[in-house]
Motif scaffolding. Structure first.
Motif, PDB file in Angstrom:
ATOM      1  N   VAL A   1      -7.797  91.907  38.360  1.00  0.00           N
ATOM      2  CA  VAL A   1      -8.024  90.537  37.910  1.00  0.00           C
ATOM      3  C   VAL A   1      -8.867  89.770  38.937  1.00  0.00           C
ATOM      4  O   VAL A   1      -8.726  89.970  40.144  1.00  0.00           O
ATOM      5  N   THR A   2      -9.771  88.957  38.441  1.00  0.00           N
ATOM      6  CA  THR A   2     -10.580  88.096  39.310  1.00  0.00           C
ATOM      7  C   THR A   2     -10.478  86.670  38.799  1.00  0.00           C
ATOM      8  O   THR A   2     -10.298  86.437  37.604  1.00  0.00           O
ATOM      9  N   PHE A   3     -10.591  85.752  39.718  1.00  0.00           N
ATOM     10  CA  PHE A   3     -10.522  84.337  39.380  1.00  0.00           C
ATOM     11  C   PHE A   3     -11.758  83.635  39.923  1.00  0.00           C
ATOM     12  O   PHE A   3     -12.247  83.987  40.998  1.00  0.00           O
ATOM     13  N   ARG A   4     -12.206  82.657  39.188  1.00  0.00           N
ATOM     14  CA  ARG A   4     -13.302  81.842  39.700  1.00  0.00           C
ATOM     15  C   ARG A   4     -12.804  81.037  40.893  1.00  0.00           C
ATOM     16  O   ARG A   4     -11.603  80.892  41.097  1.00  0.00           O
ATOM     17  N   SER A   5     -13.748  80.499  41.658  1.00  0.00           N
ATOM     18  CA  SER A   5     -13.404  79.640  42.803  1.00  0.00           C
ATOM     19  C   SER A   5     -13.399  78.190  42.363  1.00  0.00           C
ATOM     20  O   SER A   5     -14.089  77.808  41.416  1.00  0.00           O
ATOM     21  N   GLN A   6     -12.644  77.389  43.093  1.00  0.00           N
ATOM     22  CA  GLN A   6     -12.556  75.965  42.800  1.00  0.00           C
ATOM     23  C   GLN A   6     -12.162  75.242  44.082  1.00  0.00           C
ATOM     24  O   GLN A   6     -11.268  75.686  44.801  1.00  0.00           O
ATOM     25  N   ARG A   7     -12.822  74.142  44.358  1.00  0.00           N
ATOM     26  CA  ARG A   7     -12.415  73.314  45.496  1.00  0.00           C
ATOM     27  C   ARG A   7     -11.031  72.750  45.210  1.00  0.00           C
ATOM     28  O   ARG A   7     -10.760  72.258  44.125  1.00  0.00           O
ATOM     29  N   GLY A   8     -10.164  72.861  46.206  1.00  0.00           N
ATOM     30  CA  GLY A   8      -8.801  72.362  46.020  1.00  0.00           C
ATOM     31  C   GLY A   8      -7.958  73.257  45.130  1.00  0.00           C
ATOM     32  O   GLY A   8      -6.916  72.832  44.647  1.00  0.00           O
ATOM     33  N   GLY A   9      -8.391  74.488  44.927  1.00  0.00           N
ATOM     34  CA  GLY A   9      -7.668  75.416  44.054  1.00  0.00           C
ATOM     35  C   GLY A   9      -6.417  75.965  44.719  1.00  0.00           C
ATOM     36  O   GLY A   9      -5.980  75.498  45.773  1.00  0.00           O
ATOM     37  N   TYR A  10      -5.860  76.964  44.073  1.00  0.00           N
ATOM     38  CA  TYR A  10      -4.675  77.612  44.619  1.00  0.00           C
ATOM     39  C   TYR A  10      -5.031  78.413  45.876  1.00  0.00           C
ATOM     40  O   TYR A  10      -6.103  78.995  45.970  1.00  0.00           O
ATOM     41  N   ARG A  11      -4.095  78.444  46.812  1.00  0.00           N
ATOM     42  CA  ARG A  11      -4.272  79.221  48.040  1.00  0.00           C
ATOM     43  C   ARG A  11      -4.334  80.714  47.662  1.00  0.00           C
ATOM     44  O   ARG A  11      -3.393  81.267  47.100  1.00  0.00           O
ATOM     45  N   GLU A  12      -5.439  81.353  47.989  1.00  0.00           N
ATOM     46  CA  GLU A  12      -5.687  82.736  47.575  1.00  0.00           C
ATOM     47  C   GLU A  12      -4.634  83.705  48.114  1.00  0.00           C
ATOM     48  O   GLU A  12      -4.161  84.582  47.381  1.00  0.00           O
ATOM     49  N   SER A  13      -4.261  83.552  49.366  1.00  0.00           N
ATOM     50  CA  SER A  13      -3.321  84.507  49.968  1.00  0.00           C
ATOM     51  C   SER A  13      -1.970  84.466  49.259  1.00  0.00           C
ATOM     52  O   SER A  13      -1.330  85.505  49.075  1.00  0.00           O
ATOM     53  N   GLN A  14      -1.557  83.301  48.815  1.00  0.00           N
ATOM     54  CA  GLN A  14      -0.270  83.177  48.144  1.00  0.00           C
ATOM     55  C   GLN A  14      -0.319  83.830  46.758  1.00  0.00           C
ATOM     56  O   GLN A  14       0.593  84.562  46.374  1.00  0.00           O
ATOM     57  N   VAL A  15      -1.405  83.596  46.031  1.00  0.00           N
ATOM     58  CA  VAL A  15      -1.574  84.228  44.720  1.00  0.00           C
ATOM     59  C   VAL A  15      -1.626  85.743  44.878  1.00  0.00           C
ATOM     60  O   VAL A  15      -0.981  86.482  44.130  1.00  0.00           O
ATOM     61  N   ASP A  16      -2.379  86.207  45.866  1.00  0.00           N
ATOM     62  CA  ASP A  16      -2.521  87.651  46.090  1.00  0.00           C
ATOM     63  C   ASP A  16      -1.181  88.309  46.412  1.00  0.00           C
ATOM     64  O   ASP A  16      -0.906  89.432  45.965  1.00  0.00           O
ATOM     65  N   LEU A  17      -0.324  87.623  47.175  1.00  0.00           N
ATOM     66  CA  LEU A  17       0.996  88.182  47.487  1.00  0.00           C
ATOM     67  C   LEU A  17       1.839  88.356  46.230  1.00  0.00           C
ATOM     68  O   LEU A  17       2.536  89.357  46.070  1.00  0.00           O
ATOM     69  N   VAL A  18       1.763  87.388  45.332  1.00  0.00           N
ATOM     70  CA  VAL A  18       2.519  87.488  44.082  1.00  0.00           C
ATOM     71  C   VAL A  18       1.963  88.621  43.227  1.00  0.00           C
ATOM     72  O   VAL A  18       2.719  89.405  42.644  1.00  0.00           O
ATOM     73  N   LEU A  19       0.644  88.743  43.166  1.00  0.00           N
ATOM     74  CA  LEU A  19       0.046  89.843  42.400  1.00  0.00           C
ATOM     75  C   LEU A  19       0.449  91.195  42.988  1.00  0.00           C
ATOM     76  O   LEU A  19       0.714  92.142  42.238  1.00  0.00           O
ATOM     77  N   ASP A  20       0.505  91.291  44.299  1.00  0.00           N
ATOM     78  CA  ASP A  20       0.965  92.526  44.940  1.00  0.00           C
ATOM     79  C   ASP A  20       2.409  92.832  44.552  1.00  0.00           C
ATOM     80  O   ASP A  20       2.764  93.992  44.299  1.00  0.00           O
ATOM     81  N   ALA A  21       3.241  91.802  44.492  1.00  0.00           N
ATOM     82  CA  ALA A  21       4.640  91.997  44.099  1.00  0.00           C
ATOM     83  C   ALA A  21       4.724  92.476  42.648  1.00  0.00           C
ATOM     84  O   ALA A  21       5.562  93.329  42.318  1.00  0.00           O
ATOM     85  N   VAL A  22       3.862  91.940  41.790  1.00  0.00           N
ATOM     86  CA  VAL A  22       3.836  92.379  40.396  1.00  0.00           C
ATOM     87  C   VAL A  22       3.473  93.863  40.320  1.00  0.00           C
ATOM     88  O   VAL A  22       4.102  94.631  39.592  1.00  0.00           O
ATOM     89  N   VAL A  23       2.474  94.275  41.085  1.00  0.00           N
ATOM     90  CA  VAL A  23       2.088  95.693  41.107  1.00  0.00           C
ATOM     91  C   VAL A  23       3.261  96.540  41.587  1.00  0.00           C
ATOM     92  O   VAL A  23       3.555  97.599  41.007  1.00  0.00           O
ATOM     93  N   ASP A  24       3.941  96.097  42.626  1.00  0.00           N
ATOM     94  CA  ASP A  24       5.105  96.842  43.134  1.00  0.00           C
ATOM     95  C   ASP A  24       6.149  97.026  42.041  1.00  0.00           C
ATOM     96  O   ASP A  24       6.698  98.125  41.868  1.00  0.00           O
ATOM     97  N   VAL A  25       6.440  95.965  41.297  1.00  0.00           N
ATOM     98  CA  VAL A  25       7.435  96.045  40.220  1.00  0.00           C
ATOM     99  C   VAL A  25       6.956  97.007  39.137  1.00  0.00           C
ATOM    100  O   VAL A  25       7.719  97.860  38.667  1.00  0.00           O
ATOM    101  N   MET A  26       5.705  96.882  38.752  1.00  0.00           N
ATOM    102  CA  MET A  26       5.174  97.753  37.699  1.00  0.00           C
ATOM    103  C   MET A  26       5.226  99.227  38.100  1.00  0.00           C
ATOM    104  O   MET A  26       5.562 100.083  37.284  1.00  0.00           O
ATOM    105  N   LEU A  27       4.898  99.506  39.344  1.00  0.00           N
ATOM    106  CA  LEU A  27       4.951 100.882  39.818  1.00  0.00           C
ATOM    107  C   LEU A  27       6.387 101.383  39.931  1.00  0.00           C
ATOM    108  O   LEU A  27       6.658 102.572  39.728  1.00  0.00           O
ATOM    109  N   ALA A  28       7.299 100.479  40.231  1.00  0.00           N
ATOM    110  CA  ALA A  28       8.702 100.875  40.389  1.00  0.00           C
ATOM    111  C   ALA A  28       9.350 101.266  39.064  1.00  0.00           C
ATOM    112  O   ALA A  28      10.247 102.108  39.035  1.00  0.00           O
ATOM    113  N   VAL A  29       8.915 100.671  37.980  1.00  0.00           N
ATOM    114  CA  VAL A  29       9.574 100.923  36.689  1.00  0.00           C
ATOM    115  C   VAL A  29       8.811 101.899  35.814  1.00  0.00           C
ATOM    116  O   VAL A  29       9.146 102.095  34.662  1.00  0.00           O
ATOM    117  N   ARG A  30       7.762 102.502  36.350  1.00  0.00           N
ATOM    118  CA  ARG A  30       7.013 103.506  35.563  1.00  0.00           C
ATOM    119  C   ARG A  30       7.871 104.678  35.218  1.00  0.00           C
ATOM    120  O   ARG A  30       8.678 105.148  35.924  1.00  0.00           O
TER     121      ARG A  30
END
Length: 184
Positions: free
Chosen positions: A155-184
């Motif tokens: 997934v990719t997101f456009r950039s925006q001034r004052g947008g969401y902090r990228e590192s925080q979003v990326d950590l959540v996406l990493d957690a989602v991948v971990d969950v998905m891999l765990a339940v395969r």
């Protein structure tokens, strides 16, 4: 001389071939159970977070990224098997459910408030893009809505001034991948 991956066409940038080869050799030894002294630990998460320098005519980024995704899947499956042997399948799944609940709680927040925002003068992830993808993930967790691990990885997101902090979003996406891999 043979190459592990196709090279990017000159003058395009690709991944640094030396760095890729060195990482793959360390990963191969780790997977085979023959790491050398001084080799870093290799896990599915470490593979997901690996980044390489760029060079003209380096390895094709799409080919290397696809290989890393397969490698991450292999390490995740092995990590699950080891954890299941040590602690039982139920403990592994309980941890995955706990992580999934933390992610679901984050995604249940109101649009525009799901993640910390950066300074209005700094670029972050586009809020509406992230919220829209977050809605898809919420449906996945709540209703089993179909979404693949590759959808989350790429997934990719456009950039925006004052947008969401990228590192925080990326950590959540990493957690989602971990969950998905765990339940395969």
């Amino acid at each position: 001389m043979t190459s592990t991956f196709p090279h990017a066409r000159t003058p395009k940038l690709g991944y640094d071939t030396r760095q890729v080869e060195e990482f793959l050799e360390v990963a191969r030894r780790a997977f085979d159970g023959t790491p050398r002294a001084g080799d870093p630990s290799v896990t599915a998460e470490r593979i997901r977070l690996t980044a390489f320098g760029m060079q003209k005519g380096g390895y094709s980024t799409s080919h290397v990224d696809a290989a890393l995704e397969r490698l991450e899947d292999a390490f995740a499956a092995r990590e699950r098997q080891i954890a299941a042997r040590l602690h039982g399948d139920e403990a592994w799944l309980r941890e995955a459910r706990t992580t999934a609940q933390v992610v679901a709680n984050r995604l249940a927040r109101a649009d525009g408030e799901r993640f910390e925002r950066v300074n209005p003068l700094v670029l972050g992830y586009h809020v509406k893009d992230v919220d829209a993808f977050g809605d898809r993930l919420s449906r996945y967790f709540a209703d089993g809505w179909p979404i693949g691990v590759d959808d989350v990885r790429t997934v990719t997101f456009r950039s925006q001034r004052g947008g969401y902090r990228e590192s925080q979003v990326d950590l959540v996406l990493d957690a989602v991948v971990d969950v998905m891999l765990a339940v395969r």
